[in-house]
Design a protein around this motif. Structure first.
Motif, PDB file in Angstrom:
ATOM      1  N   LEU A  20      69.841  32.217  47.145  1.00  0.00           N
ATOM      2  CA  LEU A  20      70.029  33.084  45.980  1.00  0.00           C
ATOM      3  C   LEU A  20      69.023  34.221  46.052  1.00  0.00           C
ATOM      4  O   LEU A  20      67.863  34.006  46.406  1.00  0.00           O
ATOM      5  CB  LEU A  20      69.845  32.293  44.682  1.00  0.00           C
ATOM      6  N   ASP A  21      69.445  35.409  45.706  1.00  0.00           N
ATOM      7  CA  ASP A  21      68.594  36.591  45.828  1.00  0.00           C
ATOM      8  C   ASP A  21      67.484  36.565  44.776  1.00  0.00           C
ATOM      9  O   ASP A  21      67.749  36.572  43.569  1.00  0.00           O
ATOM     10  CB  ASP A  21      69.437  37.850  45.664  1.00  0.00           C
ATOM     11  N   ALA A  22      66.237  36.511  45.235  1.00  0.00           N
ATOM     12  CA  ALA A  22      65.093  36.365  44.330  1.00  0.00           C
ATOM     13  C   ALA A  22      64.945  37.563  43.400  1.00  0.00           C
ATOM     14  O   ALA A  22      64.759  37.402  42.183  1.00  0.00           O
ATOM     15  CB  ALA A  22      63.814  36.158  45.137  1.00  0.00           C
ATOM     16  N   ARG A  23      64.993  38.765  43.927  1.00  0.00           N
ATOM     17  CA  ARG A  23      64.768  39.946  43.107  1.00  0.00           C
ATOM     18  C   ARG A  23      65.889  40.157  42.088  1.00  0.00           C
ATOM     19  O   ARG A  23      65.641  40.570  40.952  1.00  0.00           O
ATOM     20  CB  ARG A  23      64.607  41.184  43.993  1.00  0.00           C
ATOM     21  N   ARG A  24      67.106  39.850  42.491  1.00  0.00           N
ATOM     22  CA  ARG A  24      68.222  39.997  41.554  1.00  0.00           C
ATOM     23  C   ARG A  24      68.102  38.975  40.421  1.00  0.00           C
ATOM     24  O   ARG A  24      68.333  39.303  39.249  1.00  0.00           O
ATOM     25  CB  ARG A  24      69.548  39.835  42.290  1.00  0.00           C
ATOM     26  N   ASN A  25      67.708  37.749  40.766  1.00  0.00           N
ATOM     27  CA  ASN A  25      67.544  36.726  39.731  1.00  0.00           C
ATOM     28  C   ASN A  25      66.317  36.985  38.860  1.00  0.00           C
ATOM     29  O   ASN A  25      66.326  36.685  37.663  1.00  0.00           O
ATOM     30  CB  ASN A  25      67.474  35.339  40.368  1.00  0.00           C
ATOM     31  N   GLU A  26      65.268  37.566  39.445  1.00  0.00           N
ATOM     32  CA  GLU A  26      64.119  37.970  38.636  1.00  0.00           C
ATOM     33  C   GLU A  26      64.558  38.965  37.564  1.00  0.00           C
ATOM     34  O   GLU A  26      64.207  38.832  36.374  1.00  0.00           O
ATOM     35  CB  GLU A  26      63.042  38.594  39.517  1.00  0.00           C
ATOM     36  N   ALA A  27      65.349  39.947  37.977  1.00  0.00           N
ATOM     37  CA  ALA A  27      65.823  40.962  37.033  1.00  0.00           C
ATOM     38  C   ALA A  27      66.724  40.343  35.962  1.00  0.00           C
ATOM     39  O   ALA A  27      66.651  40.710  34.779  1.00  0.00           O
ATOM     40  CB  ALA A  27      66.568  42.060  37.792  1.00  0.00           C
ATOM     41  N   LEU A  28      67.569  39.382  36.363  1.00  0.00           N
ATOM     42  CA  LEU A  28      68.451  38.734  35.405  1.00  0.00           C
ATOM     43  C   LEU A  28      67.660  37.961  34.354  1.00  0.00           C
ATOM     44  O   LEU A  28      67.949  38.034  33.152  1.00  0.00           O
ATOM     45  CB  LEU A  28      69.427  37.799  36.131  1.00  0.00           C
ATOM     46  N   TRP A  29      66.649  37.201  34.796  1.00  0.00           N
ATOM     47  CA  TRP A  29      65.833  36.454  33.847  1.00  0.00           C
ATOM     48  C   TRP A  29      65.120  37.393  32.885  1.00  0.00           C
ATOM     49  O   TRP A  29      65.070  37.145  31.678  1.00  0.00           O
ATOM     50  CB  TRP A  29      64.815  35.577  34.586  1.00  0.00           C
ATOM     51  N   ARG A  30      64.570  38.475  33.412  1.00  0.00           N
ATOM     52  CA  ARG A  30      63.827  39.413  32.551  1.00  0.00           C
ATOM     53  C   ARG A  30      64.757  40.093  31.535  1.00  0.00           C
ATOM     54  O   ARG A  30      64.342  40.403  30.410  1.00  0.00           O
ATOM     55  CB  ARG A  30      63.114  40.455  33.396  1.00  0.00           C
ATOM     56  N   THR A  31      66.014  40.269  31.928  1.00  0.00           N
ATOM     57  CA  THR A  31      66.970  40.905  31.028  1.00  0.00           C
ATOM     58  C   THR A  31      67.567  39.919  30.028  1.00  0.00           C
ATOM     59  O   THR A  31      67.651  40.209  28.823  1.00  0.00           O
ATOM     60  CB  THR A  31      68.109  41.555  31.838  1.00  0.00           C
ATOM     61  N   LEU A  32      67.974  38.749  30.523  1.00  0.00           N
ATOM     62  CA  LEU A  32      68.712  37.805  29.691  1.00  0.00           C
ATOM     63  C   LEU A  32      67.812  36.900  28.861  1.00  0.00           C
ATOM     64  O   LEU A  32      68.228  36.413  27.807  1.00  0.00           O
ATOM     65  CB  LEU A  32      69.620  36.941  30.585  1.00  0.00           C
TER      66      LEU A  32
END
Length: 319
Positions: free
Chosen positions: A267-279
């Protein structure tokens, strides 16, 4: 030319069917030296539930922590981290349904068991059986997603939640993983993953910046090739809808720590980091440089310190 053009499709079909038919013999659980040590130390237990005989390890004393390894993994993967946490916690490492030395009951409907609701029910039964009113939850990969769903559905049961490269935000997996949705091809890929050299090849980037030992590969391989575990990998992948956990983030009340390896190849770490910070902006998200999909393997010291601090600190809003 026409005869030659027919060779490749027939050859590909033959390889695909052979891979689908391939099924390694299951290695008896007694072949695991690690499991034998856990049994001798009286840390290995089985809880008999209606749907499954649930295998788990229990160690330490103190406030309870429930650990959920990732898909295809089992309690062995979390043992080093759990041993450190056990200095001031009672730690339960569960082989979630479809993994490790947990065995489904003969009458169990596997298509119902291997869903978010099915696994959620097993986790709730475990907590009731162990008389745990509340616990901290730590999960990796699929285990992180199962823990997230449980925390959303039962906020009163989860004190704090830790995701180690956990699924749950409905972010697409890598192309090779998505191929498991394709009929026959998915079956072939899962069966081929039970070939030990291919399993070892798949584990290596997960352990970055280190590498799995021969013992690591052997201990992960032994339960993975049990026929019911191989079958479960496909059913879970196809049955679980992570859109449900993403939509349920508004119900997540537990303080949350998310740890990701920057070199995660699943799973893409940076994309999931952004998702957590947004959601879910209240979560603290840490991305570890050089680490893979199992950050607790490649960066054990740092991951332990992050989790230990998170579990014992006062809630001050600093996270």
């Amino acid at each position: 030319m026409r005869r030659r053009s027919l060779v490749l499709p027939f050859a590909a079909a033959g390889i695909l069917l052979s891979a689908c038919a391939f099924m390694p013999l299951a290695t008896p659980s007694t072949d695991s030296p690690f499991l034998k040590r856990m049994q001798a130390a009286e840390q290995s237990h089985t809880l008999h539930l209606p749907e499954v005989d649930l295998h788990y390890l229990q160690l330490g004393q103190g406030p309870p922590v429930v650990m959920l390894p990732g898909g295809g993994s089992w309690a062995y993967d979390f043992y080093d981290l759990a041993s450190r946490l056990a200095t001031n916690h009672t730690v339960y490492i569960l082989d979630t349904p479809g993994n490790g030395y947990t065995v489904p009951a003969p009458s169990t409907d596997l298509n119902r068991l291997y869903t978010l609701e099915g696994i959620n029910a097993v986790l709730l039964e475990f907590m009731r059986a162990k008389k745990l009113e509340q616990a901290d939850f730590i999960g990796n990969s699929w285990g992180g997603g199962f823990g997230l769903y449980f925390a959303e559905r039962h906020p009163e049961r989860v004190r704090r939640y830790v995701s180690l490269a956990g699924t749950g935000l409905n972010d697409p997996a890598t192309f090779l993983w998505r191929l498991r949705h394709v009929p026959l091809l998915g079956e072939a890929l899962v069966n081929l993953s039970a070939y030990r050299p291919l399993l070892a090849w798949g584990l290596r980037p997960m352990y970055l910046p280190g590498a799995p030992s021969t013992e690591d590969i052997d201990e992960m391989y032994r339960p993975y090739i049990r026929p019911w575990n191989l079958h479960s990998q496909l059913l879970i992948y196809r049955n679980v809808d992570w859109a449900a956990t993403r939509q349920g983030l508004t119900a997540l009340k537990a303080p949350t720590l998310v740890i990701w390896g920057e070199q995660d190849d699943v799973l893409d770490a940076r994309r999931n980091e952004a998702l957590w910070r947004t959601l879910h902006p209240a979560a603290r998200v840490v991305v570890l440089p050089g680490a893979g999909h199992l950050p607790h393997q490649g960066n054990l010291d740092e991951v332990f310190q992050l989790i230990q601090t998170f579990l014992v600190e006062e809630i001050r809003g600093a996270w």
